[in-house]
Design a protein around this motif. Structure first.
Motif, short mmCIF file in Angstrom:
data_model
loop_
_atom_site.label_atom_id
_atom_site.label_comp_id
_atom_site.label_asym_id
_atom_site.label_seq_id
_atom_site.Cartn_x
_atom_site.Cartn_y
_atom_site.Cartn_z
N PHE A 302 0.83 -1.21 0.00
CA PHE A 302 0.00 0.00 0.00
C PHE A 302 0.87 1.26 0.00
CE2 PHE A 302 -3.54 -2.60 2.03
CZ PHE A 302 -4.38 -2.50 0.93
N SER A 303 1.88 1.27 0.85
CA SER A 303 2.73 2.46 1.01
C SER A 303 3.49 2.78 -0.27
CB SER A 303 3.71 2.23 2.16
OG SER A 303 4.62 3.29 2.28
N GLU A 304 4.09 1.77 -0.90
CA GLU A 304 4.89 1.99 -2.11
C GLU A 304 4.06 2.55 -3.26
OE1 GLU A 304 8.50 -1.29 -1.78
OE2 GLU A 304 6.66 -1.83 -2.83
N ASN A 305 2.76 2.27 -3.26
CA ASN A 305 1.91 2.70 -4.36
C ASN A 305 1.06 3.92 -4.02
OD1 ASN A 305 2.09 0.56 -6.70
ND2 ASN A 305 2.18 -0.58 -4.79
N GLY A 306 1.43 4.59 -2.91
CA GLY A 306 0.78 5.85 -2.58
C GLY A 306 -0.52 5.72 -1.83
N PHE A 307 -0.93 4.51 -1.45
CA PHE A 307 -2.15 4.33 -0.68
C PHE A 307 -1.81 4.43 0.81
CE2 PHE A 307 -2.85 2.06 -4.68
CZ PHE A 307 -4.07 2.62 -5.09
N LEU A 308 -1.52 5.66 1.24
CA LEU A 308 -0.99 5.85 2.58
C LEU A 308 -2.03 5.55 3.66
CD1 LEU A 308 1.14 9.09 2.03
CD2 LEU A 308 1.77 6.70 1.72
N GLN A 309 -3.25 6.00 3.44
CA GLN A 309 -4.29 5.75 4.44
C GLN A 309 -4.58 4.26 4.56
OE1 GLN A 309 -5.65 8.10 6.55
NE2 GLN A 309 -6.37 6.23 7.54
N GLU A 310 -4.64 3.57 3.41
CA GLU A 310 -4.88 2.12 3.43
C GLU A 310 -3.74 1.39 4.13
OE1 GLU A 310 -5.28 4.09 0.94
OE2 GLU A 310 -7.32 3.83 0.18
N SER A 311 -2.53 1.90 3.94
CA SER A 311 -1.37 1.29 4.59
C SER A 311 -1.50 1.40 6.10
CB SER A 311 -0.09 1.98 4.11
OG SER A 311 1.05 1.42 4.73
N PHE A 312 -1.87 2.57 6.58
CA PHE A 312 -2.00 2.75 8.02
C PHE A 312 -3.19 1.97 8.57
CE2 PHE A 312 -2.50 4.86 12.10
CZ PHE A 312 -1.17 5.05 12.48
N ASN A 313 -4.26 1.87 7.79
CA ASN A 313 -5.41 1.08 8.21
C ASN A 313 -5.03 -0.40 8.37
OD1 ASN A 313 -7.00 3.35 8.19
ND2 ASN A 313 -7.94 2.93 6.19
N ALA A 314 -4.23 -0.90 7.44
CA ALA A 314 -3.78 -2.30 7.54
C ALA A 314 -2.91 -2.49 8.78
CB ALA A 314 -3.00 -2.68 6.28
N PHE A 315 -2.09 -1.50 9.08
CA PHE A 315 -1.26 -1.56 10.29
C PHE A 315 -2.14 -1.61 11.54
CE2 PHE A 315 0.87 1.12 13.61
CZ PHE A 315 1.81 0.19 13.99
N ARG A 316 -3.18 -0.78 11.56
CA ARG A 316 -4.08 -0.77 12.72
C ARG A 316 -4.82 -2.12 12.84
NH1 ARG A 316 -6.92 3.21 11.27
NH2 ARG A 316 -5.91 4.91 12.42
N GLU A 317 -5.25 -2.66 11.70
CA GLU A 317 -5.94 -3.95 11.72
C GLU A 317 -5.03 -5.06 12.22
OE1 GLU A 317 -8.87 -6.85 11.17
OE2 GLU A 317 -9.03 -4.66 11.22
N MET A 318 -3.77 -4.99 11.84
CA MET A 318 -2.80 -5.98 12.32
C MET A 318 -2.68 -5.96 13.84
SD MET A 318 1.30 -6.16 11.63
CE MET A 318 1.65 -5.22 13.09
N LEU A 319 -2.78 -4.77 14.41
CA LEU A 319 -2.62 -4.63 15.87
C LEU A 319 -3.85 -5.09 16.64
CD1 LEU A 319 -0.92 -1.10 16.10
CD2 LEU A 319 0.18 -3.31 16.37
N VAL A 320 -5.04 -4.71 16.15
CA VAL A 320 -6.25 -4.92 16.96
C VAL A 320 -7.19 -5.97 16.38
CG1 VAL A 320 -6.16 -2.55 17.80
CG2 VAL A 320 -7.53 -3.06 15.77
N GLY A 321 -6.87 -6.53 15.21
CA GLY A 321 -7.74 -7.51 14.59
C GLY A 321 -7.67 -8.86 15.27
N GLU A 322 -8.31 -9.84 14.65
CA GLU A 322 -8.38 -11.17 15.23
C GLU A 322 -6.99 -11.80 15.37
OE1 GLU A 322 -11.04 -13.51 12.96
OE2 GLU A 322 -12.83 -12.32 13.43
N GLU A 323 -6.13 -11.58 14.37
CA GLU A 323 -4.81 -12.21 14.39
C GLU A 323 -3.87 -11.52 15.38
OE1 GLU A 323 -3.30 -12.85 10.43
OE2 GLU A 323 -5.32 -13.09 9.65
N SER A 324 -3.96 -10.22 15.48
CA SER A 324 -3.26 -9.43 16.50
C SER A 324 -1.78 -9.78 16.62
CB SER A 324 -3.96 -9.62 17.85
OG SER A 324 -3.39 -8.77 18.81
N PHE A 325 -1.00 -9.35 15.62
CA PHE A 325 0.44 -9.58 15.65
C PHE A 325 1.15 -8.42 16.33
CE2 PHE A 325 -0.71 -12.40 12.16
CZ PHE A 325 0.06 -13.52 12.45
N VAL A 326 2.29 -8.72 16.92
CA VAL A 326 3.13 -7.68 17.54
C VAL A 326 4.10 -7.16 16.49
CG1 VAL A 326 4.82 -7.16 19.34
CG2 VAL A 326 2.94 -8.75 19.81
#
Length: 660
Positions: A302-326
């Motif tokens: 997402f970041s490399e292709n200019g989708f900055l908001q989507e990139s940060f949303n994916a980061f947030r989902e990684m933290l608080v989603g079901e999989e919840s990675f550190v």
């Protein structure tokens, strides 16, 4: 014959087991010094219908005292030898972990000469040392160990050791040595093929990686596995060959490897690099198993292709989603540039806080990314604080800080840091990125001497050969008014790209010789290069300054034929051209046809009407601008005031200014 009778402790006939095992007895002679043992087995009841078989060893008296003594000594020697072998292997591992690879090699050679280690342990020790050589990039020790393996008839054809030798050379940056080892192997298994494919990919020899992969699938019976395909997919990404990458994706699907997490991660990264974010998302969403690398790959895509908001949303989902990675270091150094790109200091500070909580803020890569983020968000004091606290600065740390001050056009601080970098640490040398960060602050003739010093440094250290550096020097010299120096840099370039021509052409267009810019354009097209949007913009500027409507219309036609006229920069340059050439109504036609009218385009048109003695049109356009809800800047207000003065419409001018 010796009969072994098994008896149960119970008197129950059902539980009495009589078994006779006929075992030939060893011959007894005066040469035999071995003690004999009679074995009795006792079966004990553990639970109903379940029994346990135990053995009791009762030694029979030895034939002589010397035999018993010999046995004791043999056992003692065996235990001592085993302990020494373990100790030697442990010592070699310790030396490797501490980075004393030469000592580890010398120790291994001594132990081998004393035949302390058995073959399995020697092989393991060599393998550990080869891995350490690769990790530490110590190719000299690696070569000596390679010679030791090659000289050994026992290990020269060992599959594992040869695989590790191939890998060691590739990690040391010498894939040619990896290939030499590979070609000399009499028999090759899939591990060696994988190692050589990985060697080329690791060293960014992507075409060679694809070539050896083609050989693997065409002339051998080996089938690629979940180690082969990620390396090949990475090579496709390196070549930006989307078609080839899709073919490998299809192969992975047919071989039922597409669900493998490593193959999936490589596909996400490949599609991200090739600009197909939707395909990357499809792969990500269909993965049966995802790990942290999967999330890092999609965030980066997402970041490399200019989708900055989507990139940060994916980061947030990684933290608080079901999989919840550190998050790890790779996650943070991917997300922080997203915050910098959006100039979102709140997000950046939130990521900084997370890094502190995870204990990753002192990692060098994270620290550098934080400095870069704060400087790009114009929080230079925070960036400077982190920079000063970092006691492990590398060239990236210095470049990030220098770039921050350069973006603020702080000439003194930029050059101060550049000087401090080289005086504080004698080993720290400015690289291409340092030069590229510093050159933008060279804006006036007063910086010409500093610019020449930078240029001299670049020549002495071979940085001038870099195309980006040479182009930046051309642009810097033109900004400082030294066009002759710009042309000398240009003439000394071995390979001139469109960007090189643009740098010089723009310099002449902006300065006192726009006709020279047109001559350079003709030379560029004669060399076989086609102009881009920046070339067209510079040529239009040159035509505007020359008031050359004829050449300008020709360039306008070229822009229309090549689809460049829709570019906002080109559109504004065309407006300026027609206004400067006294054709404001032609400019109005272009303006009316613009899909998106920027504030700059409104300013150009209002100023153009005023300059061409058409005050009524200027005032009417200004009224339209206000009615469209666009807030004018000073240039539009100044132009309207000029139009009012032409009409002696003092009251209207006062009312307009009061309204604003």
């Amino acid at each position: 014959m010796i009969h072994l009778v098994l008896k149960t402790s119970s008197g129950d006939p059902r539980q009495q087991l009589n078994m006779a095992a006929v075992v030939p007895a060893p011959p007894l002679s005066w040469r035999s010094h071995h003690s004999r043992t009679t074995v009795f087995y006792r079966i004990t009841r553990k639970s109903k219908n379940k029994y346990s078989l135990h053995s009791i060893f009762t030694p029979i008296a030895s034939l002589s005292l010397s035999a018993q003594t010999h046995q004791t000594k043999s056992l003692s020697f065996a235990n001592s030898s085993t302990n020494r072998q373990f100790s030697s292997l442990h010592e070699i591992k310790k030396l490797c972990e501490s980075g004393n690879l030469k000592e580890a090699l010398d120790f291994l050679q001594r132990e081998s000469d004393d035949v302390v280690l058995d073959s399995a342990q020697r092989s393991e020790a060599m393998g550990v040392l080869l891995q350490a050589c690769g990790q530490r990039k110590d190719i000299e020790v690696g070569r000596r160990l390679h010679e030791m393996v090659s000289a050994s008839t026992q290990f020269c054809n060992d599959f594992v050791l040869n695989t590790r030798i191939i890998t060691m050379y590739s990690m040391c940056g010498s894939p040619s040595d990896s290939r030499m080892v590979f070609d000399k192997l009499r028999r090759k298994n899939l591990f060696q093929w994988n190692a050589i494919v990985s060697a080329y990919t690791r060293n960014e020899l992507f075409e060679d990686a694809m070539s050896i992969f083609s050989e693997l699938i065409s002339v051998t019976e080996h089938k690629p596995d979940n180690f082969t395909l990620p390396c090949v997919i990475k090579a496709c990404a390196g070549l930006l060959d989307l078609g080839l990458g899709q073919i490998i994706h299809g192969m992975a699907t047919k071989m039922d490897l597409v669900s493998d997490v490593f193959v999936g991660n490589a596909l996400i990264a490949m599609y991200g690099k090739c600009g197909l974010v939707e395909e990357a998302v499809k792969v990500f969403e269909h993965m049966p198993e995802r790990n942290l690398v999967s999330w890092n790959s999609i965030i980066c895509g997402f970041s490399e292709n200019g989708f900055l908001q989507e990139s940060f949303n994916a980061f947030r989902e990684m933290l608080v989603g079901e999989e919840s990675f550190v998050p790890d270091v790779a996650t943070l150094v991917t997300v922080l540039p997203v915050c910098a790109g959006e100039e979102d200091i709140e997000k950046g500070m939130a990521v900084h806080g997370l890094a502190v909580k995870l204990g990753l803020n002192e990692e060098l890569m994270v620290s550098n990314s934080l400095i870069d983020m704060y400087s790009k968000c114009r929080f230079l004091s925070e960036a400077q604080l982190l920079f000063d606290k970092n006691d492990k600065k590398n060239i990236v740390s210095w470049n990030s800080m220098i770039g921050g001050y350069a973006r603020e056009e702080d000439v003194c601080r930029t050059f101060y840091l550049l000087q401090k970098m080289q005086t504080e640490d004698a080993k720290m040398k400015a690289d291409e990125f340092t030069i590229l960060n510093v050159l933008p602050v060279c804006l006036e003739r007063s910086e010409l001497q500093s610019l020449k010093e930078l240029h001299g440094y670049s020549w002495r250290h071979g940085l001038q050969c870099n195309e980006l550096v040479a182009n930046a020097f051309i642009a810097a010299y033109t900004r400082c008014g030294a066009l002759c120096s710009s042309e000398r840099v240009f003439d000394l370039m071995d390979t001139k790209t469109v960007s090189s021509w643009n740098a010089l052409l723009c310099g002449y267009a902006q300065n006192s010789d726009p006709r020279k810019a047109l001559d350079l354009y003709l030379q560029m097209t004669d060399s076989g290069l086609d102009p881009d949007w920046f070339t067209i913009g510079s040529l239009l500027l040159a035509c505007s300054r020359m008031k050359s409507l004829h050449y300008g219309e020709e360039i306008h036609g070229f822009a229309l034929r090549n689809g460049l006229a829709v570019d906002p920069f080109i559109g504004i340059s065309l407006l300026s051209l027609y206004i400067c050439c006294g054709k404001p109504f032609a400019a109005q036609v272009l303006f009316d046809g613009m899909e998106h009218r920027s504030l700059v385009s409104w300013n150009v048109m209002i100023a153009g009407y005023s300059q061409n003695g058409l005050p009524d049109e200027a005032i009417n356009l200004f009224r339209q601008m206000l009615s469209d809800g666009i807030q004018p800047y000073e240039i539009a207000i100044m132009s309207v005031c000029g139009a009012c003065s032409q009409l002696s419409a003092c009251d209207w001018g006062k009312n307009s200014i009061a309204l604003l």
